[in-house]
Design a protein around this motif. Structure first.
Motif, PDB file in Angstrom:
ATOM      1  N   GLU A 121     -13.336 -11.338  -7.121  1.00 37.24           N
ATOM      2  CA  GLU A 121     -13.443 -12.475  -6.143  1.00 37.24           C
ATOM      3  C   GLU A 121     -12.870 -12.205  -4.828  1.00 37.24           C
ATOM      4  OE1 GLU A 121     -10.440 -14.920  -8.157  1.00 37.24           O
ATOM      5  OE2 GLU A 121     -11.564 -15.341  -9.965  1.00 37.24           O
ATOM      6  N   ASN A 122     -12.163 -11.357  -4.473  1.00 37.45           N
ATOM      7  CA  ASN A 122     -11.246 -10.942  -3.298  1.00 37.45           C
ATOM      8  C   ASN A 122     -12.079  -9.547  -2.551  1.00 37.45           C
ATOM      9  OD1 ASN A 122      -9.329 -13.183  -2.965  1.00 37.45           O
ATOM     10  ND2 ASN A 122      -8.828 -12.580  -4.964  1.00 37.45           N
ATOM     11  N   GLY A 123     -12.588  -8.593  -3.435  1.00 33.80           N
ATOM     12  CA  GLY A 123     -13.058  -7.211  -2.956  1.00 33.80           C
ATOM     13  C   GLY A 123     -12.154  -6.602  -2.503  1.00 33.80           C
ATOM     14  N   GLU A 124     -10.758  -6.564  -3.162  1.00 31.94           N
ATOM     15  CA  GLU A 124      -9.555  -5.771  -2.781  1.00 31.94           C
ATOM     16  C   GLU A 124      -8.765  -5.520  -3.850  1.00 31.94           C
ATOM     17  OE1 GLU A 124      -7.562  -7.298   0.461  1.00 31.94           O
ATOM     18  OE2 GLU A 124      -7.007  -8.884  -0.496  1.00 31.94           O
ATOM     19  N   ILE A 125      -7.931  -4.509  -4.182  1.00 25.60           N
ATOM     20  CA  ILE A 125      -7.019  -4.476  -5.154  1.00 25.60           C
ATOM     21  C   ILE A 125      -5.674  -5.498  -4.697  1.00 25.60           C
ATOM     22  CG2 ILE A 125      -7.554  -2.199  -5.848  1.00 25.60           C
ATOM     23  CD1 ILE A 125      -5.296  -1.049  -4.141  1.00 25.60           C
ATOM     24  N   SER A 126      -5.170  -5.846  -5.832  1.00 34.51           N
ATOM     25  CA  SER A 126      -3.835  -6.840  -5.786  1.00 34.51           C
ATOM     26  C   SER A 126      -2.508  -6.095  -5.140  1.00 34.51           C
ATOM     27  CB  SER A 126      -3.761  -7.356  -6.985  1.00 34.51           C
ATOM     28  OG  SER A 126      -2.480  -8.237  -6.984  1.00 34.51           O
ATOM     29  N   PRO A 127      -1.986  -6.763  -4.349  1.00 36.96           N
ATOM     30  CA  PRO A 127      -0.678  -6.211  -3.880  1.00 36.96           C
ATOM     31  C   PRO A 127       0.390  -6.042  -5.059  1.00 36.96           C
ATOM     32  CG  PRO A 127      -1.332  -7.711  -2.396  1.00 36.96           C
ATOM     33  CD  PRO A 127      -2.211  -7.829  -3.464  1.00 36.96           C
ATOM     34  N   ARG A 128       0.134  -6.871  -6.134  1.00 38.75           N
ATOM     35  CA  ARG A 128       1.156  -7.088  -7.208  1.00 38.75           C
ATOM     36  C   ARG A 128       1.063  -5.695  -8.118  1.00 38.75           C
ATOM     37  NH1 ARG A 128       6.004  -7.932  -9.546  1.00 38.75           N
ATOM     38  NH2 ARG A 128       5.902  -7.997 -11.691  1.00 38.75           N
ATOM     39  N   GLY A 129      -0.388  -5.103  -8.117  1.00 40.42           N
ATOM     40  CA  GLY A 129      -0.448  -4.007  -8.895  1.00 40.42           C
ATOM     41  C   GLY A 129      -0.153  -2.759  -8.282  1.00 40.42           C
ATOM     42  N   THR A 130      -0.049  -2.877  -6.996  1.00 38.60           N
ATOM     43  CA  THR A 130       0.628  -1.598  -6.144  1.00 38.60           C
ATOM     44  C   THR A 130       2.359  -1.673  -6.491  1.00 38.60           C
ATOM     45  OG1 THR A 130      -0.946  -1.977  -4.546  1.00 38.60           O
ATOM     46  CG2 THR A 130       0.952  -0.839  -3.818  1.00 38.60           C
ATOM     47  N   GLU A 131       2.813  -2.792  -6.330  1.00 38.19           N
ATOM     48  CA  GLU A 131       4.174  -3.274  -6.713  1.00 38.19           C
ATOM     49  C   GLU A 131       4.641  -2.871  -7.861  1.00 38.19           C
ATOM     50  OE1 GLU A 131       5.227  -7.125  -6.095  1.00 38.19           O
ATOM     51  OE2 GLU A 131       4.711  -7.110  -4.059  1.00 38.19           O
ATOM     52  N   LEU A 132       3.851  -2.852  -9.160  1.00 39.94           N
ATOM     53  CA  LEU A 132       4.192  -2.539 -10.415  1.00 39.94           C
ATOM     54  C   LEU A 132       4.293  -0.917 -10.321  1.00 39.94           C
ATOM     55  CD1 LEU A 132       2.136  -5.306 -12.592  1.00 39.94           C
ATOM     56  CD2 LEU A 132       4.630  -4.887 -12.227  1.00 39.94           C
ATOM     57  N   LEU A 133       3.152  -0.358  -9.724  1.00 37.39           N
ATOM     58  CA  LEU A 133       3.008   1.256  -9.857  1.00 37.39           C
ATOM     59  C   LEU A 133       3.954   1.817  -9.355  1.00 37.39           C
ATOM     60  CD1 LEU A 133       1.478   3.431 -10.747  1.00 37.39           C
ATOM     61  CD2 LEU A 133      -0.018   3.367  -8.976  1.00 37.39           C
ATOM     62  N   ALA A 134       4.506   1.310  -8.053  1.00 31.43           N
ATOM     63  CA  ALA A 134       5.686   1.689  -7.231  1.00 31.43           C
ATOM     64  C   ALA A 134       7.047   1.497  -8.129  1.00 31.43           C
ATOM     65  CB  ALA A 134       5.940   0.997  -5.835  1.00 31.43           C
ATOM     66  N   LYS A 135       7.191   0.632  -8.801  1.00 32.09           N
ATOM     67  CA  LYS A 135       8.285   0.443  -9.633  1.00 32.09           C
ATOM     68  C   LYS A 135       8.233   1.693 -10.916  1.00 32.09           C
ATOM     69  CE  LYS A 135      10.820  -3.026 -12.631  1.00 32.09           C
ATOM     70  NZ  LYS A 135      11.051  -1.858 -13.789  1.00 32.09           N
ATOM     71  N   LEU A 136       7.196   1.927 -11.368  1.00 32.20           N
ATOM     72  CA  LEU A 136       7.148   2.890 -12.233  1.00 32.20           C
ATOM     73  C   LEU A 136       7.556   4.574 -11.590  1.00 32.20           C
ATOM     74  CD1 LEU A 136       6.526   4.485 -14.710  1.00 32.20           C
ATOM     75  CD2 LEU A 136       4.016   4.596 -13.777  1.00 32.20           C
ATOM     76  N   ARG A 137       7.053   4.597 -10.487  1.00 27.58           N
ATOM     77  CA  ARG A 137       7.542   5.745  -9.568  1.00 27.58           C
ATOM     78  C   ARG A 137       8.928   5.609  -9.284  1.00 27.58           C
ATOM     79  NH1 ARG A 137       4.150   8.658  -5.977  1.00 27.58           N
ATOM     80  NH2 ARG A 137       2.538   6.753  -5.843  1.00 27.58           N
TER      81      ARG A 137
END
Length: 253
Positions: A121-137
């Motif tokens: 819908e937006n042509g980009e990845i979601s900031p929420r997904g970036t936050e979840l991966l950063a939390k794992l790291r």
């Protein structure tokens, strides 16, 4: 309207346009017209235009297919890296192991159920997904190894998280159309010229010639649709799927 219905309409429209032009053109031709008098140079030019346009179409199809395949490979790499993180977490105590695997599951669930639609819908990845991966790291990096075994696993796990992050960023860069507008301009103009050169051969409205002309124009329409469909690896009918995540994390289905 589905993409396949749009394809059917486009192919039918191209055939109708060619047939209509041939019929109308033949009605305006005098009785003394002789199609056998087509100059040899026109046949040569028509052949060369067809060859050149076929090469351009082949390169365009190969380019968008390669981009789609590369995007699918990156999705597989991302899923495999996260699967390795979840598997290597076995060496940690139960509470921290559950925390790490919970972070991985939360990220994968979000990607499969939410982010894929967000990319379309937006042509980009979601900031929420970036936050979840950063939390794992952050969770893995903030815990000091408590044993030799944990010390041996720490860096490989961090490397796998970094690999997942890299594949995620590549996935984000592959979202949206990849074909430049100037290329599309050349493809469409080339299609018009290639189909238009059929009329330079003084085609008549006999059933055989109309069928050949209609089939040719429908083929051009189909190939252009194929390029358009592959042009956006994550947003159209023949798009990259989430199957690698579903295969490696079946418990999240």
């Amino acid at each position: 309207m589905s993409e396949w219905l749009a394809l059917a309409i486009a192919m039918a429209a191209s055939v109708l346009v060619v047939v209509a032009v041939v019929v109308l053109r033949q009605r305006r031709v005098g009785e003394d017209d002789d199609p056998s008098e087509t100059p040899d140079v026109i046949e040569y030019i028509t052949m060369m235009i067809g060859v050149v346009y076929a090469i351009v179409l082949g390169l365009a199809i190969a380019g968008v297919w390669e981009a789609r395949s590369a995007a699918q490979d990156e999705v597989l790499n991302e899923a495999q890296a996260l699967h390795e993180v979840s598997a290597r977490a076995e060496v940690y105590p139960a509470d921290f192991r559950a925390r790490v695997r919970g972070d991985v599951d939360a990220y994968v669930t979000f990607v499969v159920n939410t982010e894929w639609d967000h990319m379309r819908e937006n042509g980009e990845i979601s900031p929420r997904g970036t936050e979840l991966l950063a939390k794992l790291r952050q969770d893995v990096a903030s815990r000091a190894p408590q044993s030799d075994l944990e010390a041996q696993v720490y860096q490989p796990v961090m490397d796998r998280i970094a690999a997942a992050d890299e594949s995620r960023n590549t996935r984000g860069q592959s979202t949206g159309p990849t074909m430049p507008g100037v290329v599309w301009f050349g493809l469409i103009v080339g299609a018009v010229v290639t189909v238009g050169m059929v009329f330079a051969l003084q085609i008549r409205r006999s059933p055989r010639e109309l069928i050949l002309a209609g089939t040719f124009s429908a083929l051009i329409a189909f190939l252009l649709f194929l390029i358009w469909d592959f042009d956006d690896p994550f947003g159209r009918g023949v798009s990259v799927s989430t199957q690698p995540f579903l295969d490696l994390f079946p418990s999240l289905l």
